[in-house]
Design a protein around this motif. Structure first.
Motif, PDB file in Angstrom:
ATOM      1  N   ASP A 225     -10.312  -0.140  -0.299  1.00  0.00           N
ATOM      2  CA  ASP A 225      -9.486  -1.672  -0.328  1.00  0.00           C
ATOM      3  C   ASP A 225      -9.094  -1.978   1.081  1.00  0.00           C
ATOM      4  OD1 ASP A 225      -8.170  -4.128  -1.421  1.00  0.00           O
ATOM      5  OD2 ASP A 225      -6.485  -3.014  -0.701  1.00  0.00           O
ATOM      6  N   HIS A 226      -8.470  -0.814   1.868  1.00  0.00           N
ATOM      7  CA  HIS A 226      -7.731  -0.894   3.149  1.00  0.00           C
ATOM      8  C   HIS A 226      -9.121  -1.174   4.034  1.00  0.00           C
ATOM      9  CE1 HIS A 226      -5.161  -0.653   6.500  1.00  0.00           C
ATOM     10  NE2 HIS A 226      -5.965   0.672   6.970  1.00  0.00           N
TER      11      HIS A 226
ATOM     12  N   GLY B 277     -11.013  -8.469  -4.544  1.00  0.00           N
ATOM     13  CA  GLY B 277     -10.432  -7.183  -5.104  1.00  0.00           C
ATOM     14  C   GLY B 277     -11.125  -6.884  -6.589  1.00  0.00           C
TER      15      GLY B 277
ATOM     16  N   LEU C 262      -7.979   2.928  -2.996  1.00  0.00           N
ATOM     17  CA  LEU C 262      -7.123   2.229  -1.988  1.00  0.00           C
ATOM     18  C   LEU C 262      -7.368   2.244  -0.737  1.00  0.00           C
ATOM     19  CD1 LEU C 262      -3.792   3.840  -3.740  1.00  0.00           C
ATOM     20  CD2 LEU C 262      -4.462   1.503  -3.709  1.00  0.00           C
TER      21      LEU C 262
ATOM     22  N   ARG D 195       0.857  -1.376  -0.040  1.00  0.00           N
ATOM     23  CA  ARG D 195       0.016   0.009  -0.075  1.00  0.00           C
ATOM     24  C   ARG D 195       0.894   1.375   0.142  1.00  0.00           C
ATOM     25  NH1 ARG D 195      -0.834  -2.172   5.267  1.00  0.00           N
ATOM     26  NH2 ARG D 195       0.236  -0.753   6.806  1.00  0.00           N
TER      27      ARG D 195
ATOM     28  N   ALA E 116      -4.448  -8.592   1.682  1.00  0.00           N
ATOM     29  CA  ALA E 116      -4.153  -7.484   1.467  1.00  0.00           C
ATOM     30  C   ALA E 116      -3.594  -7.319   0.107  1.00  0.00           C
ATOM     31  CB  ALA E 116      -3.791  -6.545   2.603  1.00  0.00           C
ATOM     32  N   HIS E 117      -2.482  -7.894  -0.063  1.00  0.00           N
ATOM     33  CA  HIS E 117      -1.698  -7.678  -1.462  1.00  0.00           C
ATOM     34  C   HIS E 117      -2.576  -8.060  -2.590  1.00  0.00           C
ATOM     35  CE1 HIS E 117       1.653  -7.244   1.499  1.00  0.00           C
ATOM     36  NE2 HIS E 117       2.352  -6.745   0.510  1.00  0.00           N
TER      37      HIS E 117
ATOM     38  N   THR F 277      -5.880  -8.523  -2.856  1.00  0.00           N
ATOM     39  CA  THR F 277      -6.946  -7.778  -3.193  1.00  0.00           C
ATOM     40  C   THR F 277      -6.482  -6.184  -3.900  1.00  0.00           C
ATOM     41  OG1 THR F 277      -6.930  -6.617  -0.899  1.00  0.00           O
ATOM     42  CG2 THR F 277      -8.315  -8.892  -1.249  1.00  0.00           C
ATOM     43  N   ARG F 278      -5.446  -5.746  -3.230  1.00  0.00           N
ATOM     44  CA  ARG F 278      -4.932  -4.665  -3.724  1.00  0.00           C
ATOM     45  C   ARG F 278      -4.522  -4.563  -5.297  1.00  0.00           C
ATOM     46  NH1 ARG F 278      -1.510  -3.678  -0.573  1.00  0.00           N
ATOM     47  NH2 ARG F 278      -3.026  -2.713   1.097  1.00  0.00           N
TER      48      ARG F 278
ATOM     49  N   CYS G 149      -6.302  -2.917  -8.500  1.00  0.00           N
ATOM     50  CA  CYS G 149      -5.725  -1.827  -8.980  1.00  0.00           C
ATOM     51  C   CYS G 149      -5.621  -2.239 -10.445  1.00  0.00           C
ATOM     52  CB  CYS G 149      -4.283  -1.712  -8.591  1.00  0.00           C
ATOM     53  SG  CYS G 149      -4.338  -0.821  -6.980  1.00  0.00           S
TER      54      CYS G 149
ATOM     55  N   TRP H  15       1.803   2.436  -3.494  1.00  0.00           N
ATOM     56  CA  TRP H  15       0.706   2.879  -4.197  1.00  0.00           C
ATOM     57  C   TRP H  15       0.097   4.213  -3.897  1.00  0.00           C
ATOM     58  CZ3 TRP H  15      -1.460   1.325  -8.712  1.00  0.00           C
ATOM     59  CH2 TRP H  15      -1.227  -0.036  -9.395  1.00  0.00           C
TER      60      TRP H  15
END
Length: 244
Positions: free
Chosen positions: A125-126, A213, A122, A92, A158-159, A161-162, A166, A95
């Motif tokens: 997403d968090h 994501g 972003l 994150r 989290a990686h 989904t991001r 993105c 980005w």
């Protein structure tokens, strides 16, 4: 039936008399219900619960087999720095920093609209990852050693989904060539794979994270903020600040 004298002589000699038929029947009658009840409880378990535990066991076994970069002494531990570098591309911090820099250096209204919505995506997403982790509360399986800074709960990734969000964001909002669009999809898939190779997430967690994501962008597109609305909101906030 042995006489009382025979029973007394056996105790004197140190040998214990064998239990009679009645005692054997009482022992067997007491042990049978316990075993039968245990078997009944096992058979009474719903099929869905048994199937879910089986799938989780397969998921854990497959994740262990694929964690070939989890440590330096793993099967493919030599490429661990390269995989960690790939993981960094979906962190994150780069980005958010890049989006903030583009917002400060943007010169047109279209660029500002793009970067502001990217920052909002972003942030979404968090928040979504934090909410799902708080609801599911799936602790790290402990397959491999993790750093103390890692979150307590590991579902979803989290990686992953991001990366999925993105990749779809850039795919939909930028006029990119077909090879670049394909490269974005490959990058998102490799991001999910590297999480499994590093032993940080299970296969199921990464797969569902990629799906989450991908669906997040649908919400971003539905709640897209055009530049005129953003300017109205900014003017309203500035006007309220001056009034106070």
């Amino acid at each position: 039936m042995p006489s009382p004298g025979a029973r007394r002589s056996s105790w004197v000699n140190g040998s214990r008399p064998e239990p009679g038929p009645c005692a054997r029947r009482r022992g067997s009658s007491c042990s049978c219900p316990a075993g039968g009840a245990l078997s009944a409880r096992r058979l009474s378990q719903p099929f869905t619960a048994v199937a879910l535990r089986s799938l989780l066991a397969v998921d854990l076994w497959l994740s262990r087999r694929l964690g070939v970069c989890a440590a330096e002494d793993s099967l493919l531990g030599g490429i661990r720095p390269l995989v960690k570098l790939l993981e960094l591309s979906a962190h994150r911090t780069p980005w958010i920093s890049t989006a903030a820099y583009l917002l400060l250096t943007s010169r047109t209204a279209e660029e500002q609209e793009f970067t502001i919505n990217l920052l909002l995506a972003l942030l979404l997403d968090h928040i979504m990852v934090g909410v799902v982790r708080a609801l599911v509360r799936y602790r790290r399986s402990g397959m491999f050693p993790t750093f103390p800074s890692h979150p307590r709960y590991s579902f979803p990734s989290a990686h992953a989904t991001r990366a999925a969000m993105c990749a779809r964001f850039l795919h939909a909002r930028l006029l990119l060539e077909a090879p670049v669009q394909a490269l974005l999809l490959v990058w998102a898939a490799l991001m999910g794979l590297c999480q499994v190779l590093l032993g940080q997430h299970n296969v199921s967690g990464v797969t569902l994270a990629l799906a989450l994501g991908y669906c997040q962008y649908s919400l971003v597109e539905r709640c897209w903020f055009p530049i005129d609305r953003l300017q109205d909101v900014l003017l309203t906030l500035l006007g309220d600040g001056q009034d106070t």
